[in-house]
Design a protein around this motif. Structure first.
Motif, mmCIF file in Angstrom:
data_model
loop_
_atom_site.group_PDB
_atom_site.id
_atom_site.type_symbol
_atom_site.label_atom_id
_atom_site.label_comp_id
_atom_site.label_asym_id
_atom_site.label_seq_id
_atom_site.Cartn_x
_atom_site.Cartn_y
_atom_site.Cartn_z
ATOM 1 N N PRO A 96 -3.117 13.448 16.979
ATOM 2 C CA PRO A 96 -1.701 13.195 17.282
ATOM 3 C C PRO A 96 -1.468 12.105 18.331
ATOM 4 C CG PRO A 96 -2.386 15.295 18.222
ATOM 5 C CD PRO A 96 -3.520 14.810 17.389
ATOM 6 N N ILE A 97 -2.502 11.697 19.054
ATOM 7 C CA ILE A 97 -2.329 10.614 20.038
ATOM 8 C C ILE A 97 -1.975 9.301 19.328
ATOM 9 C CG2 ILE A 97 -3.413 9.307 21.917
ATOM 10 C CD1 ILE A 97 -5.189 11.706 22.468
ATOM 11 N N SER A 98 -2.388 9.192 18.069
ATOM 12 C CA SER A 98 -2.091 7.967 17.313
ATOM 13 C C SER A 98 -0.591 7.775 17.133
ATOM 14 C CB SER A 98 -2.790 7.988 15.964
ATOM 15 O OG SER A 98 -2.227 8.993 15.150
ATOM 16 N N GLY A 99 0.198 8.837 17.329
ATOM 17 C CA GLY A 99 1.650 8.700 17.297
ATOM 18 C C GLY A 99 2.171 7.889 18.481
ATOM 19 N N LEU A 100 1.387 7.811 19.552
ATOM 20 C CA LEU A 100 1.760 7.029 20.733
ATOM 21 C C LEU A 100 1.157 5.631 20.676
ATOM 22 C CD1 LEU A 100 1.068 9.654 23.573
ATOM 23 C CD2 LEU A 100 3.245 9.160 22.448
ATOM 24 N N ASP A 101 -0.044 5.551 20.132
ATOM 25 C CA ASP A 101 -0.768 4.276 20.118
ATOM 26 C C ASP A 101 -1.736 4.297 18.931
ATOM 27 O OD1 ASP A 101 -2.456 2.124 20.518
ATOM 28 O OD2 ASP A 101 -2.804 2.533 22.644
ATOM 29 N N LYS A 102 -1.459 3.403 17.980
ATOM 30 C CA LYS A 102 -2.188 3.433 16.694
ATOM 31 C C LYS A 102 -3.688 3.216 16.805
ATOM 32 C CE LYS A 102 1.568 2.214 13.644
ATOM 33 N NZ LYS A 102 2.196 1.142 12.871
ATOM 34 N N LYS A 103 -4.125 2.548 17.870
ATOM 35 C CA LYS A 103 -5.564 2.275 17.942
ATOM 36 C C LYS A 103 -6.387 3.566 18.014
ATOM 37 C CE LYS A 103 -6.493 1.444 22.885
ATOM 38 N NZ LYS A 103 -5.182 1.362 23.544
ATOM 39 N N TRP A 104 -5.735 4.653 18.438
ATOM 40 C CA TRP A 104 -6.438 5.942 18.531
ATOM 41 C C TRP A 104 -6.858 6.474 17.168
ATOM 42 C CZ3 TRP A 104 -8.186 8.881 22.645
ATOM 43 C CH2 TRP A 104 -7.906 8.341 23.915
ATOM 44 N N MET A 105 -6.298 5.927 16.100
ATOM 45 C CA MET A 105 -6.706 6.374 14.758
ATOM 46 C C MET A 105 -8.186 6.115 14.510
ATOM 47 S SD MET A 105 -3.548 5.592 12.151
ATOM 48 C CE MET A 105 -3.395 3.832 12.452
ATOM 49 N N VAL A 106 -8.758 5.201 15.288
ATOM 50 C CA VAL A 106 -10.168 4.851 15.063
ATOM 51 C C VAL A 106 -11.072 6.089 15.124
ATOM 52 C CG1 VAL A 106 -10.751 4.280 17.488
ATOM 53 C CG2 VAL A 106 -11.964 3.161 15.606
ATOM 54 N N GLN A 129 -14.002 5.405 27.998
ATOM 55 C CA GLN A 129 -13.244 5.273 29.250
ATOM 56 C C GLN A 129 -12.076 4.306 29.090
ATOM 57 O OE1 GLN A 129 -13.769 7.280 31.948
ATOM 58 N NE2 GLN A 129 -11.833 6.389 32.656
ATOM 59 N N LYS A 130 -12.317 3.234 28.350
ATOM 60 C CA LYS A 130 -11.256 2.254 28.108
ATOM 61 C C LYS A 130 -10.069 2.901 27.381
ATOM 62 C CE LYS A 130 -11.524 -1.348 25.095
ATOM 63 N NZ LYS A 130 -12.171 -2.527 24.475
ATOM 64 N N TYR A 131 -10.386 3.749 26.420
ATOM 65 C CA TYR A 131 -9.319 4.448 25.692
ATOM 66 C C TYR A 131 -8.565 5.412 26.617
ATOM 67 C CZ TYR A 131 -10.237 2.493 21.115
ATOM 68 O OH TYR A 131 -10.333 1.618 20.065
ATOM 69 N N LEU A 132 -9.312 6.144 27.439
ATOM 70 C CA LEU A 132 -8.658 7.065 28.382
ATOM 71 C C LEU A 132 -7.724 6.283 29.318
ATOM 72 C CD1 LEU A 132 -11.529 9.505 29.514
ATOM 73 C CD2 LEU A 132 -9.730 9.943 27.831
ATOM 74 N N ASP A 133 -8.243 5.184 29.854
ATOM 75 C CA ASP A 133 -7.448 4.374 30.793
ATOM 76 C C ASP A 133 -6.192 3.814 30.129
ATOM 77 O OD1 ASP A 133 -9.359 4.869 32.707
ATOM 78 O OD2 ASP A 133 -10.335 2.909 32.532
#
Ligand code: TF8
Length: 336
Positions: A96-106, A129-133
């Protein structure tokens, strides 16, 4: 006698001054944490560990309150509350994080991570870490990756062994375009809905099936309304343990450090517990009356082949560089 009294009075005055001044003693505070799964889940066991560490190391100054079973809403609703600063913490799947930022679909591409050890290395490494940040631009402070785990398919109709068996099944998925596309490619009829509604939907045959890790299938008692589990390992779901950025910004540095450390430590414990409980889950499901099907290597490969175009289909939305970067990390940690 007298001298001692004067000294003590002086010390009290100094400590009172310190309490009021710039280096104020940190205040008492409460951290509320909400999750979707119930109190038996490894996810909740991780939260209990987090609570233990934070309350111990803050000497009771910080209280951690836990809310399980979607009491505070589903993953998406809780993330909205974090962004608004009305809830401190939650622990959603990446989906569901991909609803905020599509790159999380990876992270939700089918058959992405070859095993849990590689997932740990990628997610705990610089790319993770880059994704968390990057969540800070969404009003979220990413603390650590925890583990939901490899997802397996259950349904009430057919013993699924090949992609052809999935055809026509109504499957509940999380709200994630990659998950929807993957099940559409397999010929299923995917229906996104929050986890909190899932049990009743299966009971009332609004959907035929769902997909989740074995522990969830067992601990949420899906065996009461499902007959077949197929061990497909089609997605690996990381959890992200996260804090409201808005509230985080008001915390003194020492509290931020304590929470970040406790969140990581609890995550190590949560992953371990998750993996231990996963070992038992398959036998428990069989005892509860389910048919648990392990695929042959050929059958497993058929699912990989059937979904091999999904990554390419989402490359533009995720960002080609992002897909390549994560895949390169996985390749790097896979060879040994
Ligand atoms: C799902 C997920 C959930 C978790 C949990 C609600 O199927 O696997 O179980 O994200 O936090 O919705």
């Amino acid at each position: 006698g007298k001298l001692m009294g004067v000294l003590l009075a002086g010390m009290v005055a100094v400590s009172l001054l310190a309490g009021c001044g710039g280096g104020a003693a940190p205040e008492k505070r409460t951290i509320k944490v909400g999750i979707g799964l119930n109190e038996q889940s490894p996810q909740y066991k991780g939260l209990e560990k987090f609570k233990e560490i934070v309350e111990r190391d803050s000497k009771g100054r910080i209280e951690v309150q836990l809310f399980a079973s979607s009491q505070l809403g589903d993953d998406t609703k809780m993330m909205t509350a974090l962004r608004a600063g009305t809830l401190e913490m939650t622990c959603p799947s990446t989906a569901p994080i991909s609803g905020l930022d599509k790159k999380w679909m990876v992270f939700d591409l089918p058959f992405l991570f070859p095993n849990e050890e590689v997932a740990d290395k990628v997610l705990d490494g610089p790319v993770g870490q880059k994704y968390l940040d990057s969540l800070s631009t969404q009003g979220i402070k990413g603390i650590a990756f925890w583990e939901n785990g490899y997802r397996q398919l259950t349904n009430s109709k057919v013993n699924v062994k090949t992609p052809a068996d999935v055809k026509g099944l109504k499957i509940r998925t999380m709200e994630n375009p990659v998950h929807l596309a993957t099940f559409r490619t397999l010929g299923a009829n995917p229906t996104p809905m929050p986890l909190g509604e899932l049990f009743t939907s299966m009971q009332q045959h609004i959907v035929d099936g769902q997909e989740n890790p074995l522990t969830t299938i067992y601990l949420q008692k899906y065996y009461e309304v499902q007959k077949y589990t197929s061990v497909t390992n089609h997605f690996y779901s990381p959890f992200v343990f996260m804090f409201s950025q808005k509230i985080w910004n008001t915390l003194p540095k020492e509290d931020q450090e304590l929470i970040a450390r406790a969140g990581k430590e609890a995550g190590i414990y949560q992953r371990k517990t998750n993996r231990e409980m996963m070992q038992e889950a398959s036998a428990s499901l069989e005892k509860a009356g389910m048919v648990v099907t392990r695929l042959t290597p050929e059958q497993a490969q058929a699912f990989v082949d059937a979904t091999k175009d999904i990554a390419g289909q989402f490359e533009a939305e995720i960002g080609k560089d992002n897909v390549q970067e994560v895949k390169a990390e996985i390749a790097k940690y896979s060879q040994k």
